[in-house]
Design an enzyme around this catalytic site. Structure first.
Site, PDB file in Angstrom:
ATOM      1  N   ASP A   8      -8.726   7.262 -10.515  1.00  0.00           N
ATOM      2  CA  ASP A   8      -9.957   7.217 -11.303  1.00  0.00           C
ATOM      3  C   ASP A   8     -11.072   6.732 -10.367  1.00  0.00           C
ATOM      4  O   ASP A   8     -10.870   6.657  -9.142  1.00  0.00           O
ATOM      5  CB  ASP A   8      -9.787   6.339 -12.560  1.00  0.00           C
ATOM      6  CG  ASP A   8      -9.606   4.861 -12.242  1.00  0.00           C
ATOM      7  OD1 ASP A   8      -9.559   4.490 -11.053  1.00  0.00           O
ATOM      8  OD2 ASP A   8      -9.503   4.058 -13.200  1.00  0.00           O
ATOM      9  N   HIS A   9     -12.212   6.384 -10.939  1.00  0.00           N
ATOM     10  CA  HIS A   9     -13.349   5.929 -10.120  1.00  0.00           C
ATOM     11  C   HIS A   9     -13.022   4.669  -9.319  1.00  0.00           C
ATOM     12  O   HIS A   9     -13.423   4.537  -8.173  1.00  0.00           O
ATOM     13  CB  HIS A   9     -14.575   5.694 -11.011  1.00  0.00           C
ATOM     14  CG  HIS A   9     -14.290   4.773 -12.162  1.00  0.00           C
ATOM     15  ND1 HIS A   9     -13.537   5.175 -13.244  1.00  0.00           N
ATOM     16  CD2 HIS A   9     -14.619   3.476 -12.390  1.00  0.00           C
ATOM     17  CE1 HIS A   9     -13.431   4.167 -14.103  1.00  0.00           C
ATOM     18  NE2 HIS A   9     -14.072   3.127 -13.605  1.00  0.00           N
ATOM     19  N   CYS A  65      -5.692   3.357  -9.304  1.00  0.00           N
ATOM     20  CA  CYS A  65      -6.762   2.974 -10.231  1.00  0.00           C
ATOM     21  C   CYS A  65      -7.177   1.553  -9.836  1.00  0.00           C
ATOM     22  O   CYS A  65      -6.824   1.108  -8.738  1.00  0.00           O
ATOM     23  CB  CYS A  65      -6.340   3.097 -11.696  1.00  0.00           C
ATOM     24  SG  CYS A  65      -4.944   2.067 -12.185  1.00  0.00           S
ATOM     25  N   THR A  67      -6.405  -1.628 -11.011  1.00  0.00           N
ATOM     26  CA  THR A  67      -5.272  -2.550 -10.873  1.00  0.00           C
ATOM     27  C   THR A  67      -3.988  -1.842 -10.469  1.00  0.00           C
ATOM     28  O   THR A  67      -3.034  -2.489 -10.035  1.00  0.00           O
ATOM     29  CB  THR A  67      -4.976  -3.239 -12.216  1.00  0.00           C
ATOM     30  OG1 THR A  67      -4.688  -2.204 -13.179  1.00  0.00           O
ATOM     31  CG2 THR A  67      -6.153  -4.077 -12.687  1.00  0.00           C
ATOM     32  N   GLY A  68      -3.927  -0.560 -10.729  1.00  0.00           N
ATOM     33  CA  GLY A  68      -2.683   0.205 -10.559  1.00  0.00           C
ATOM     34  C   GLY A  68      -1.831   0.198 -11.821  1.00  0.00           C
ATOM     35  O   GLY A  68      -0.884   0.970 -11.938  1.00  0.00           O
ATOM     36  N   GLY A  70      -2.694   0.856 -15.100  1.00  0.00           N
ATOM     37  CA  GLY A  70      -2.908   2.021 -15.976  1.00  0.00           C
ATOM     38  C   GLY A  70      -2.193   3.248 -15.440  1.00  0.00           C
ATOM     39  O   GLY A  70      -1.487   3.956 -16.189  1.00  0.00           O
ATOM     40  N   HIS A  98      16.133   1.688  -2.672  1.00  0.00           N
ATOM     41  CA  HIS A  98      16.992   1.458  -3.833  1.00  0.00           C
ATOM     42  C   HIS A  98      16.613   2.284  -5.052  1.00  0.00           C
ATOM     43  O   HIS A  98      17.457   2.549  -5.904  1.00  0.00           O
ATOM     44  CB  HIS A  98      16.966  -0.026  -4.232  1.00  0.00           C
ATOM     45  CG  HIS A  98      17.692  -0.913  -3.269  1.00  0.00           C
ATOM     46  ND1 HIS A  98      18.006  -2.219  -3.550  1.00  0.00           N
ATOM     47  CD2 HIS A  98      18.178  -0.677  -2.014  1.00  0.00           C
ATOM     48  CE1 HIS A  98      18.648  -2.762  -2.507  1.00  0.00           C
ATOM     49  NE2 HIS A  98      18.753  -1.846  -1.562  1.00  0.00           N
ATOM     50  N   ARG A 132      25.454   3.239  -4.193  1.00  0.00           N
ATOM     51  CA  ARG A 132      25.521   2.584  -5.511  1.00  0.00           C
ATOM     52  C   ARG A 132      24.217   2.718  -6.292  1.00  0.00           C
ATOM     53  O   ARG A 132      24.202   2.592  -7.517  1.00  0.00           O
ATOM     54  CB  ARG A 132      25.894   1.103  -5.352  1.00  0.00           C
ATOM     55  CG  ARG A 132      24.811   0.244  -4.726  1.00  0.00           C
ATOM     56  CD  ARG A 132      25.297  -1.178  -4.482  1.00  0.00           C
ATOM     57  NE  ARG A 132      24.222  -2.072  -4.081  1.00  0.00           N
ATOM     58  CZ  ARG A 132      23.720  -2.153  -2.840  1.00  0.00           C
ATOM     59  NH1 ARG A 132      24.182  -1.347  -1.886  1.00  0.00           N
ATOM     60  NH2 ARG A 132      22.766  -3.011  -2.563  1.00  0.00           N
ATOM     61  N   HIS A 133      23.140   2.984  -5.585  1.00  0.00           N
ATOM     62  CA  HIS A 133      21.851   3.094  -6.277  1.00  0.00           C
ATOM     63  C   HIS A 133      21.732   4.399  -7.063  1.00  0.00           C
ATOM     64  O   HIS A 133      21.007   4.466  -8.047  1.00  0.00           O
ATOM     65  CB  HIS A 133      20.700   2.970  -5.276  1.00  0.00           C
ATOM     66  CG  HIS A 133      20.796   1.721  -4.457  1.00  0.00           C
ATOM     67  ND1 HIS A 133      20.671   0.465  -5.010  1.00  0.00           N
ATOM     68  CD2 HIS A 133      21.048   1.538  -3.146  1.00  0.00           C
ATOM     69  CE1 HIS A 133      20.835  -0.442  -4.075  1.00  0.00           C
ATOM     70  NE2 HIS A 133      21.068   0.176  -2.929  1.00  0.00           N
TER      71      HIS A 133
HETATM   72  C1  RB5 Z   1     -11.256   1.058 -14.777  1.00  0.00           C
HETATM   73  O1  RB5 Z   1     -12.343   0.222 -14.972  1.00  0.00           O
HETATM   74  C2  RB5 Z   1      -9.949   0.244 -14.810  1.00  0.00           C
HETATM   75  O2  RB5 Z   1      -9.719  -0.213 -16.088  1.00  0.00           O
HETATM   76  C3  RB5 Z   1      -8.802   1.083 -14.326  1.00  0.00           C
HETATM   77  O3  RB5 Z   1      -9.094   1.578 -13.055  1.00  0.00           O
HETATM   78  C4  RB5 Z   1      -7.462   0.418 -14.129  1.00  0.00           C
HETATM   79  O4  RB5 Z   1      -7.589  -0.835 -13.517  1.00  0.00           O
HETATM   80  C5  RB5 Z   1      -6.514   0.435 -15.202  1.00  0.00           C
HETATM   81  O5  RB5 Z   1      -5.368  -0.002 -14.979  1.00  0.00           O
END
Ligand code: RB5
Length: 149
Positions: A8-9, A65, A67-68, A70, A98, A132-133
């Site tokens: 995303d942005h 994104c 935080t990663g 989403g 693994h 095993r994995h």
């Molecule tokens: C966008 O503002 C933010 O919410 C998105 O990029 C992300 O962090 C969601 O997990």
């Protein structure tokens, strides 16, 4: 490998950096967007990229994104996808050895540029150990087969 990237942005800038790394390493890049820092919704790009991986039309994926989180939530809803949100090198290695993670997820507002680059390189180069994995992954596949369309 054929590697699909999406963001995303909030992940746009890091996605562009990841594309450079992939190209330098000789991989084929499929970019599903976004194409600018203008505000968009991460599910639109995460679902498209993850679907290509889930169908085997791309070997691996990298999603970014803010935080990663989403992108992780979205990608792991797609059948056949094992997406790993990574912020350290040990987890990058283990997610391949693994878990045979087929999508790397990065937080563009969390992980610094240089660390994200190292994570990406290590994640691309580390093979799955199997053994095993494999039987553990087969249990996930069985769940998907029995419960998901
Ligand atoms: C966008 O503002 C933010 O919410 C998105 O990029 C992300 O962090 C969601 O997990």
């Amino acid at each position: 490998m054929k590697v699909v990237v999406g963001s995303d942005h909030a992940g746009y800038e890091l996605k562009e950096q990841v594309k450079t790394i992939l190209t330098e390493k000789g991989h084929t890049v499929i970019d599903v967007g976004t194409g600018s820092p203008a505000s968009v919704d991460y599910p639109d790009f995460g679902i498209e990229a993850a679907t290509l991986v889930g169908r085997g039309e791309a070997d691996r994926g990298v999603l970014v994104c803010g935080t990663g989180i989403g992108m992780s939530i979205v990608a792991n809803k797609v059948k056949g996808v094992r997406a790993a949100l990574i912020d350290d090198l040990y987890s990058a290695i283990q997610s391949r050895k693994h878990l045979d993670a087929n999508i790397l997820v990065l937080g563009g507002r969390v992980t610094g540029r240089d660390l994200a680059a190292e994570i990406t390189r290590v994640w691309l180069d580390t093979p799955f150990e199997g053994g095993r994995h494999s039987k553990r992954l087969e249990k996930i596949e069985k769940y998907e087969k029995d419960n998901l369309k």
